[in-house]
Scaffold this active site. Structure first.
Site, short mmCIF file in Angstrom:
data_model
loop_
_atom_site.label_atom_id
_atom_site.label_comp_id
_atom_site.label_asym_id
_atom_site.label_seq_id
_atom_site.Cartn_x
_atom_site.Cartn_y
_atom_site.Cartn_z
N ASP A 70 53.32 24.97 -95.85
CA ASP A 70 51.91 24.28 -95.72
C ASP A 70 52.30 22.59 -96.22
O ASP A 70 52.33 21.56 -96.56
CB ASP A 70 50.36 24.61 -95.92
CG ASP A 70 49.82 24.55 -94.59
OD1 ASP A 70 49.59 25.76 -94.25
OD2 ASP A 70 49.99 23.59 -93.60
N GLU A 109 45.52 23.61 -92.09
CA GLU A 109 45.03 22.52 -93.22
C GLU A 109 45.85 20.79 -93.04
O GLU A 109 47.05 20.87 -92.97
CB GLU A 109 46.27 23.03 -94.81
CG GLU A 109 45.39 23.97 -94.91
CD GLU A 109 46.38 24.25 -96.88
OE1 GLU A 109 46.94 23.64 -97.20
OE2 GLU A 109 46.02 25.67 -97.02
N ASP A 111 45.81 16.93 -94.44
CA ASP A 111 45.92 16.60 -94.94
C ASP A 111 44.82 15.16 -95.31
O ASP A 111 44.58 15.25 -96.41
CB ASP A 111 47.14 16.23 -95.67
CG ASP A 111 47.90 17.88 -95.54
OD1 ASP A 111 48.70 17.60 -95.29
OD2 ASP A 111 47.29 18.19 -96.33
N HIS A 155 48.11 5.63 -78.40
CA HIS A 155 47.77 4.68 -77.41
C HIS A 155 48.71 3.80 -78.26
O HIS A 155 48.92 3.45 -79.49
CB HIS A 155 46.75 4.17 -77.31
CG HIS A 155 45.75 5.06 -76.65
ND1 HIS A 155 46.33 5.29 -75.64
CD2 HIS A 155 44.49 5.70 -76.64
CE1 HIS A 155 44.49 6.30 -75.03
NE2 HIS A 155 44.23 6.58 -75.81
N CYS A 197 52.90 5.73 -74.88
CA CYS A 197 53.38 4.64 -73.91
C CYS A 197 53.85 3.36 -74.17
O CYS A 197 53.90 3.19 -75.44
CB CYS A 197 51.89 3.35 -73.10
SG CYS A 197 50.70 4.76 -72.54
N SER A 223 53.10 7.03 -71.05
CA SER A 223 52.84 8.16 -70.98
C SER A 223 51.96 9.04 -70.42
O SER A 223 50.98 8.03 -70.15
CB SER A 223 53.80 8.87 -71.96
OG SER A 223 54.33 8.59 -73.40
N SER A 225 49.12 11.97 -69.08
CA SER A 225 48.64 13.09 -69.34
C SER A 225 48.88 14.63 -68.07
O SER A 225 48.77 14.19 -67.30
CB SER A 225 47.01 13.07 -69.86
OG SER A 225 46.66 12.45 -68.87
#
Lengths: 383, 568
Positions: A70, A109, A111, A155, A197, A223, A225
């Site tokens: 992490d 975690e 950030d 996006h 995309c 692109s 889903s």
């Protein structure tokens, strides 16, 4: 006599083992990096962009599973899906429908979260120009022998990526940021993956060496889903990252899979869009680059024959109480609501204030304050 | 060999004996069944350490106390630190008073040592460091949401000096709490989440609840009854209320496994005490506890004497033959009335439109014959411009003059409003505080990416000494369960309580962010059409053009051209 034979056998065994060590040591140093970093960014806000958070978290999960700790991952999520009130199963983010795989996990975690995910913060993390009080977990402390994985999702369009519905980062800015990183020797090799995309437009402008880029779709393509989950009500993942996750689930830290396998992830039949990649700026042959060079964290060990002298153990100094200090003052807890003290404290506050206009207390002489207030709120005395 | 032995014998004389560990860790869980069928679980983990962070030599050997917090205390000269992360709002009228109150979102208040010269700069650095430790956006705490209360939030630890210049208080009502905040919080515990009560802290169950609050409190406390030496106390608390219908599936039957999806198998080996308390005061006959326990304890908490069944996890026979403890609490009947909490508060925004509004704060005193003073702290962001001349405080229809008012007006983009009032609440009454405000117009870059969600105003804090029905315990050093020893008690007839109101969600006038684009398009079109037409009118010259001749004429022209004669 016998000891002599035994000694010879032992010596030949050592020699053979030594040759073996040198061989594997040679393999070890082929890539030239000593540490791994990952910067994983999800740029979309709002519940219907659940899939972008799931994308980022699935890459985070793979990268953590393959060994990057992490402290070496900078995870930026622009919105909170797990504890969102619309989530029917709180504290979970699923990547497969029927809730098979919870990519949020139990020890995540994050950030940068929420409003902190901005173009400025992203570029500052990459270039290292952060304000001095930024904590370590929010910094990318890479050096010239770090391999960095950068994953962006959200996006996007032709030449830009939208951050949180309010600002964009352009491919020129991104390319310049990478050049700054190269000039400051902040990476050894960098792998850039983008799932938006028209993602291929984002790596068109790169010009720094040692960059390899992958995108989920070409310019002019969207692109898509992957699959919705009817219980949660949104699409869970994007296609490219879904098949990328499936590919990475088969990788383990000692795997020898290389980048050519990664380029084959999600062909047009599965992804509907055409994934692209760019390797002309990369110095090594992609076939010799292991997946774990970027996604895993293989610690390189340099064997040295120098001897180091350890210092003597530090003796802990026992604190001896000063004998002369017999009467220590007796401490006590403070009164939580000292009513009489509060009512009479007005004078003290007004006297120490430097700006009478800002601190105004009401107690009898209104003349101490420059602000005039209706008499109705003046005070005659304690109740 | 003889030399080696002699050397070994000589060594103990040279090295000092290892000092006794002066730190102590206790953990406890209090479970209180609520009258609405929900269940309230409160975890407290306390580490006491007799050390001095403030002296010159740096502390370097950390055992039970987490190093990250120890370094924060010594670097920023912190005297007291209280930080809490809460999801949900505590419903006082349905659930009673919590053991440790907290407002929705994140709240941070810190007392600095009087050796700090620039408190604001230290505060800013401290918030940044804490945002890294707890994975929260605490770096959004700046001067626009920090206040310096003048009478509330007195130190909860020991100390003589209470100069409020060293106090800073800030809330972030919008802060989301999720697993990423729980993970570093669990890592601060000595046993982590591997042993002891912390194994119950699974995020999938904890966040599927009506109320979840985790907090860290650091303060200096007395070590013994003489109180000449101080130790540092670190308390990590986690309060959670599980909903009867969501997690309980509608049945009034709770068990550790149903609440946390785990059972207990051992106490934390580093803990000196590890106990579970079940509150059985309200209806000892109305629900049954299994496995049965004979340990009973009484404690004075929140102005009432409560009886608890105690399970001691350091005793091996608590776990029975199955080596695991799964407490079962089953209701037998649903009768019983809850004691109404004596102090309760509400807040709401009244008014209509996007220009003006009114904030109403209602404080209820449910005591039949006693009145008591409350200290109300209100911190309102600068973009709600309060008109303090419209401030009214009424109880039972009549004006109620506060005996102390402290008001600090806001400065645009620099400072929020701070209003503190000491109000005496008459018995069995409602006191209403109203103030009108006007909404400000923000600059277009100051809007958040989702401005139509609204802007939050932090909870009001009401601190009060409420009269108690039983004599409270003022002896601060007797062995008491952790949940009853948080707020120091100075007198027997009352106890200190802090009540938080709801945060407000206010809509500010939000511009249409597509307007710059629309304006540019429209302006350019208007300019192009208007200026272009005018330019053409002024500069265009007209020429007469013959219409094109018919077919016959064109043939005739062709023949005439061939003949060399001018056309028709």
């Amino acid at each position: 006599m016998k000891t002599h034979v035994l000694f010879n056998l032992f010596a030949t065994f050592l020699l053979a083992d030594g040759l073996n060590i040198e061989d594997s040591a040679g393999q070890f140093f082929s890539s030239g990096h000593t540490n791994n970093w990952a910067v994983l960014v999800c740029t979309s806000r709002f519940w219907f962009n659940y899939r972008h958070v799931a994308n980022t978290l699935s890459v985070y999960r793979s990268v953590k599973r393959l060994g990057i700790p992490d402290s070496h991952i900078v995870l930026m999520l622009a919105d909170d899906m797990a504890c969102n009130h619309r989530n029917p199963k709180p504290a979970t983010v699923f990547s497969h429908k029927n809730m098979e795989l919870n990519v949020y996990g139990d020890d995540v975690e994050v950030d940068y979260r929420g409003y902190e995910v901005t173009v400025e913060n992203f570029l500052r993390v990459l270039t290292g120009r952060l304000p001095p009080s930024t904590p370590r977990s929010k910094r990318l402390l890479s050096d010239d022998r770090s391999n960095i994985l950068i994953y962006l999702t959200g996006h996007g369009g032709n030449g830009f990526l939208k951050f949180q519905d309010s600002e964009e980062i352009s491919n020129v800015e991104l390319a310049d940021a990478f050049e700054q990183m190269w000039q400051k020797r902040r990476y050894n090799e960098l792998l850039f993956i983008i799932d938006t995309c028209q993602g291929a437009s984002m790596y068109e402008r790169f010009y720094s060496p040692n960059l390899m880029a992958l995108a989920s779709s070409q310019v002019g393509e969207d692109s898509l889903s992957h699959q919705p989950d009817l219980a949660i009500g949104v699409h869970l993942m994007d296609r490219y990252t879904f098949y990328l996750l499936e590919f990475l689930e088969d990788i383990h830290p000692a795997s020898k899979a290389n980048m050519n396998d990664l380029f084959k992830v999600c062909p047009k039949s599965q992804c509907v869009s055409t994934p692209g990649h760019r390797t002309d700026l990369f110095l090594r042959d992609p076939g010799s680059v292991l997946i774990t060079d970027f996604f895993g964290s293989v610690r390189k060990v340099e064997i040295t024959t120098e001897a180091i002298d350890l210092t003597d153990p530090i003796k802990e100094v026992e604190e001896r109480p000063a004998n002369g200090d017999v009467h220590k003052e007796m401490h006590s807890y403070v009164d939580q609501l000292p009513v009489s003290e509060i009512i009479h404290q007005n004078g003290k506050l007004c006297a120490t204030s430097t700006n009478k206009m800002s601190l105004c207390c009401f107690h009898g002489d209104v003349s101490e304050c420059e602000m005039q207030l209706p008499r109705g709120l003046g005070v005659e005395g304690p109740p | 060999k003889q030399n080696a032995a002699a050397q070994k014998q000589a060594e103990p004389a040279v090295l000092q004996p290892t000092p006794q560990p002066k730190d102590d860790f206790q953990e406890e869980l209090v479970v209180r069944p609520l009258h609405s069928g929900d269940i309230y679980a409160s975890f407290q983990f306390r580490t006491l350490w007799e050390t001095d962070f403030m002296r010159g030599n740096k502390v370097s050997h950390y055992r039970l106390f987490p190093k990250s917090l120890g370094q924060v205390i010594s670097k920023f000269s912190v005297r007291e630190l209280h930080i809490s992360f809460t999801q949900g709002y505590w419903r006082t009228m349905q659930w009673g008073q919590p053991y440790l109150p907290s407002p929705p979102g994140a709240e941070l208040w810190v007392w600095f040592q009087d050796s700090v010269t620039d408190v604001d700069a230290t505060w800013k650095e401290l918030t940044n460091v804490l945002s890294g430790i707890f994975c929260a956006s605490l770096n959004f705490i700046d001067s626009t949401n920090t206040v310096q209360p003048s009478a509330s939030f007195k130190p909860l630890g020991i100390g003589n000096v209470t100069d409020h210049r060293f106090l800073r208080y800030a809330t972030l009502p919008r802060e989301i709490v999720c697993t990423e905040n729980l993970t570093p919080w669990k890592k601060l515990l000595p046993c982590g989440s591997k042993a002891g009560l912390a194994v119950l802290l699974k995020s999938e169950k904890l966040f599927h609840s009506s109320f979840h609050s985790q907090a860290v409190h650091i303060r200096p406390v007395c070590q013994d009854w003489q109180c000449k030496t101080t130790s540092w106390e670190l308390r990590q608390t986690l309060n959670v209320v599980f909903d009867l219908h969501n997690s309980g599936q509608g049945k009034r039957e709770w068990s550790l496994f149903k609440m946390f999806s785990r059972t207990l198998t051992e106490a934390c080996p580093l803990a000196s005490s590890s106990k579970i308390y079940i509150d059985i005061t309200d209806n000892p006959e109305q629900f049954e506890l299994s496995p049965a326990t004979s340990l009973l304890s009484q404690a004075m908490v929140l102005g009432d004497r409560r009886t608890f069944s105690v399970y001691d996890l350091t005793q091996q026979d608590t776990f029975g033959s199955v080596r695991s403890l799964n407490l079962l609490i089953r209701w037998k009947s649903t009768e019983g009335d809850m004691l109404r909490p004596l102090l309760h508060a509400e807040r709401y925004v009244a008014g209509y439109g996007l220009q003006t509004g009114e904030i109403h704060t209602l404080m209820y005193n449910h005591h039949p014959y006693r009145s008591f003073p409350v200290l109300l702290l209100d911190s309102v962001p600068w973009y709600l411009r309060l008109y303090i001349h419209t401030l009214t405080v009424t109880s039972k229809g009549k004006d109620n003059k506060p005996s102390y008012i402290h008001y600090q007006p806001s400065k645009d983009r620099v400072r929020p409003h701070l209003l503190e009032m000491l109000v005496q609440l008459p018995p069995n009454s409602v006191t209403e505080v109203t103030v009108q405000f006007e909404r400000a117009l923000l600059k277009w870059t100051e809007y958040t990416p989702d401005p139509n969600h609204g802007f939050y105003v932090g909870s009001s804090v009401i601190s009060s000494l409420v009269p108690s029905t039983v004599a409270m315990d003022t002896n601060s050093t007797r062995e008491r369960p952790l949940f009853s020893s948080f707020f120091p008690c100075k007198e027997e007839s009352s106890y200190f309580v802090r009540v938080y109101t709801e945060p407000l969600l206010v809509n500010l006038p939000t511009p249409d962010f597509s307007m710059p684009y629309n304006v540019i398009c429209l302006t350019c079109t208007v300019v192009a059409v208007g200026y272009g037409s005018l330019y053409n009118l002024l500069t265009r010259s007209f020429q007469i053009e013959e219409p094109s001749p018919g077919l016959a004429k064109r043939i005739a022209n062709v023949i005439r051209k061939m003949r060399g004669v001018p056309p028709l």
